[in-house]
Design a protein around this motif. Sequence first.
Motif, PDB file in Angstrom:
ATOM      1  N   VAL A 346     -15.313  -4.706   3.354  1.00 59.28           N
ATOM      2  CA  VAL A 346     -16.459  -4.844   4.164  1.00 59.28           C
ATOM      3  C   VAL A 346     -16.391  -4.657   5.642  1.00 59.28           C
ATOM      4  O   VAL A 346     -17.274  -4.503   6.242  1.00 59.28           O
ATOM      5  N   GLU A 347     -15.212  -4.313   6.199  1.00 54.31           N
ATOM      6  CA  GLU A 347     -15.109  -4.020   7.540  1.00 54.31           C
ATOM      7  C   GLU A 347     -14.984  -2.563   7.675  1.00 54.31           C
ATOM      8  O   GLU A 347     -15.009  -2.217   8.849  1.00 54.31           O
ATOM      9  N   PHE A 348     -14.681  -1.446   6.786  1.00 55.20           N
ATOM     10  CA  PHE A 348     -14.356  -0.193   7.071  1.00 55.20           C
ATOM     11  C   PHE A 348     -15.646   0.423   8.094  1.00 55.20           C
ATOM     12  O   PHE A 348     -15.280   0.955   8.745  1.00 55.20           O
ATOM     13  N   ASN A 349     -16.800   0.070   7.499  1.00 54.51           N
ATOM     14  CA  ASN A 349     -17.934   1.006   8.130  1.00 54.51           C
ATOM     15  C   ASN A 349     -17.913   0.359   9.570  1.00 54.51           C
ATOM     16  O   ASN A 349     -18.187   1.393  10.410  1.00 54.51           O
ATOM     17  N   ASP A 350     -17.770  -0.870   9.838  1.00 50.75           N
ATOM     18  CA  ASP A 350     -17.965  -1.118  11.239  1.00 50.75           C
ATOM     19  C   ASP A 350     -16.816  -0.705  11.992  1.00 50.75           C
ATOM     20  O   ASP A 350     -16.708  -0.179  13.346  1.00 50.75           O
ATOM     21  N   LEU A 351     -15.737  -0.477  11.259  1.00 52.79           N
ATOM     22  CA  LEU A 351     -14.306   0.023  12.062  1.00 52.79           C
ATOM     23  C   LEU A 351     -14.459   1.593  12.212  1.00 52.79           C
ATOM     24  O   LEU A 351     -14.148   1.960  13.426  1.00 52.79           O
ATOM     25  N   PHE A 352     -15.205   2.380  11.388  1.00 52.17           N
ATOM     26  CA  PHE A 352     -15.275   3.582  11.554  1.00 52.17           C
ATOM     27  C   PHE A 352     -16.228   3.859  12.605  1.00 52.17           C
ATOM     28  O   PHE A 352     -15.794   4.928  13.510  1.00 52.17           O
ATOM     29  N   VAL A 353     -17.362   3.195  12.980  1.00 51.47           N
ATOM     30  CA  VAL A 353     -18.181   3.226  14.009  1.00 51.47           C
ATOM     31  C   VAL A 353     -17.512   3.055  15.303  1.00 51.47           C
ATOM     32  O   VAL A 353     -17.804   3.934  16.151  1.00 51.47           O
ATOM     33  N   ARG A 354     -16.775   2.222  15.213  1.00 54.60           N
ATOM     34  CA  ARG A 354     -16.328   1.869  16.537  1.00 54.60           C
ATOM     35  C   ARG A 354     -15.113   2.873  17.032  1.00 54.60           C
ATOM     36  O   ARG A 354     -15.043   3.084  18.216  1.00 54.60           O
ATOM     37  N   GLU A 355     -14.570   3.707  16.217  1.00 57.99           N
ATOM     38  CA  GLU A 355     -13.674   4.502  16.333  1.00 57.99           C
ATOM     39  C   GLU A 355     -14.265   5.982  16.689  1.00 57.99           C
ATOM     40  O   GLU A 355     -13.256   6.937  16.730  1.00 57.99           O
ATOM     41  N   ILE A 356     -15.712   6.115  16.507  1.00 59.77           N
ATOM     42  CA  ILE A 356     -16.292   7.413  16.611  1.00 59.77           C
ATOM     43  C   ILE A 356     -15.815   8.099  18.153  1.00 59.77           C
ATOM     44  O   ILE A 356     -15.567   9.224  18.384  1.00 59.77           O
ATOM     45  N   GLY A 357     -15.872   7.154  19.037  1.00 60.17           N
ATOM     46  CA  GLY A 357     -15.724   7.696  20.340  1.00 60.17           C
ATOM     47  C   GLY A 357     -14.459   7.758  21.011  1.00 60.17           C
ATOM     48  O   GLY A 357     -13.567   7.559  20.099  1.00 60.17           O
ATOM     49  N   PHE A 358     -14.161   8.569  22.029  1.00 59.81           N
ATOM     50  CA  PHE A 358     -12.854   8.838  22.571  1.00 59.81           C
ATOM     51  C   PHE A 358     -12.361   7.531  23.480  1.00 59.81           C
ATOM     52  O   PHE A 358     -13.294   7.160  24.356  1.00 59.81           O
ATOM     53  N   PRO A 359     -11.122   7.080  23.665  1.00 57.57           N
ATOM     54  CA  PRO A 359     -10.717   6.286  24.685  1.00 57.57           C
ATOM     55  C   PRO A 359     -11.010   6.757  25.845  1.00 57.57           C
ATOM     56  O   PRO A 359     -10.902   7.935  26.356  1.00 57.57           O
ATOM     57  N   PRO A 360     -11.302   5.705  26.703  1.00 54.34           N
ATOM     58  CA  PRO A 360     -11.642   6.255  28.300  1.00 54.34           C
ATOM     59  C   PRO A 360     -10.263   6.644  28.918  1.00 54.34           C
ATOM     60  O   PRO A 360      -9.313   6.201  28.588  1.00 54.34           O
ATOM     61  N   LEU A 361     -10.320   7.691  29.795  1.00 60.56           N
ATOM     62  CA  LEU A 361      -9.132   8.020  30.616  1.00 60.56           C
ATOM     63  C   LEU A 361      -9.032   7.401  31.959  1.00 60.56           C
ATOM     64  O   LEU A 361      -8.305   7.959  32.733  1.00 60.56           O
ATOM     65  N   GLY A 362      -9.966   6.794  32.419  1.00 61.46           N
ATOM     66  CA  GLY A 362      -9.717   6.221  33.572  1.00 61.46           C
ATOM     67  C   GLY A 362     -10.605   6.916  34.556  1.00 61.46           C
ATOM     68  O   GLY A 362     -10.881   6.360  35.722  1.00 61.46           O
ATOM     69  N   GLY A 363     -11.119   7.837  34.196  1.00 60.35           N
ATOM     70  CA  GLY A 363     -12.005   8.643  35.333  1.00 60.35           C
ATOM     71  C   GLY A 363     -13.506   8.773  34.791  1.00 60.35           C
ATOM     72  O   GLY A 363     -13.785   8.295  33.815  1.00 60.35           O
ATOM     73  N   LYS A 364     -14.286   9.727  35.553  1.00 61.15           N
ATOM     74  CA  LYS A 364     -15.604   9.946  35.058  1.00 61.15           C
ATOM     75  C   LYS A 364     -15.610  10.948  34.126  1.00 61.15           C
ATOM     76  O   LYS A 364     -14.892  11.979  34.071  1.00 61.15           O
ATOM     77  N   GLY A 365     -16.353  10.727  33.075  1.00 67.54           N
ATOM     78  CA  GLY A 365     -16.612  11.706  32.007  1.00 67.54           C
ATOM     79  C   GLY A 365     -17.628  12.600  32.409  1.00 67.54           C
ATOM     80  O   GLY A 365     -18.607  12.343  33.448  1.00 67.54           O
ATOM     81  N   ALA A 366     -18.137  13.253  31.259  1.00 66.52           N
ATOM     82  CA  ALA A 366     -19.259  14.280  31.447  1.00 66.52           C
ATOM     83  C   ALA A 366     -20.395  13.319  31.312  1.00 66.52           C
ATOM     84  O   ALA A 366     -20.560  12.519  30.745  1.00 66.52           O
ATOM     85  N   SER A 367     -21.701  13.962  31.722  1.00 63.11           N
ATOM     86  CA  SER A 367     -22.614  13.381  31.455  1.00 63.11           C
ATOM     87  C   SER A 367     -23.839  14.533  30.941  1.00 63.11           C
ATOM     88  O   SER A 367     -23.586  15.510  30.765  1.00 63.11           O
TER      89      SER A 367
END
Length: 367
Positions: A346-367
Amino acid sequence: VTIKGISETMRGLLRSLSIDENHVYSVVAVGNTTMSHLFLGVDPKNLSVAPFIPCYRPRTVVKGGRLGLPMHPEGTVHVLANISGYVGSDTLGVAMATKLWEQKGYSLAVDIGTNGEIILGYKGWLLACSAAAGPAFEGAHIQNGMRAGDGAIESVLLENGTVRLGVIGDMPPQGICGSGLIDAVAELLRCGLLGVSGRLAGEKSPALSQPLGGRLRTVGGMREFVLAFAGEQGNERDIVITQKDIRELQLAKAAIAAGIAVLLKEVKIEASQIDRIYLAGAFGNYLDREKAVVLGMFPGISVDKIIPIGNAAAEGAGLCLLSLGERKMADRIASFVKPVELSTHVEFNDLFVREIGFPPLGGKGAS
């Protein structure tokens, strides 16, 4: 076809060691559930429809003559037990090599390939699942992707406005394999040319003002980063990382991360409670652990807990080849592993979507 390929490999090995085929008396085979069925000549069609029940699960023993393998016809072939329709005897081999049920605390083993098999061991118990990671880690579905062989880019470093490539065989690059893809994406993220959403810097992004920004371009409506222009490192054509390649990697790493998260939820623990994670498979030996953590492949698990162990499935098969006791233990282990079906969780799809992005590195990313 399966038997033919294995037979050719066996004959080559026997020739190199000057061993007569008739002196081979015992073989142990492991593989995913589908390959195990094909190896035994069993139709695997049941595995393609719900509820994905394999035609056999326990260890199967047949004569070498029946399969036509280059061995003594009365010799025995042991095909280790399948755990479920998605978790095969290769995962059982990993379990036998790592003995997770004997380890103190909580242990994970992850075998990364087209499917990412994941085992969680704790207090004498084992849970296992298979995450459909897709073939990105093996270089497939990647524009300039290839398997890890001569000419494959296996490492990437973006430093001081230059691109440094590690190429297998110390030759001009021909393409990029899974470990190189992970390196490249992690480096693009670190340099700010890639945002945490997975989008490459746009044509008006301030990130393009850096020296490496000139390697970003749009071709056929898709953004891409040039790792090596034609002729730059002896290569005949441009070798690039495209926006689609990055998306393929995101899907693959999200499947692994979500699979781990599901197993942790099954036993009600946090990632920080994991004591060690064994990274199995040839791919694991070449993977830069720090880059994998940067991309969020093993969220919440620190890099010092990641232990590459090579081809653990083969090691486990070898243990069972040499020891009757290990084979019997493998039978027992296969019977008590709890398979967790991700497609119906029941939770896999939500967890999968949550993990698509990359963790923040503390700096500004691309735009």
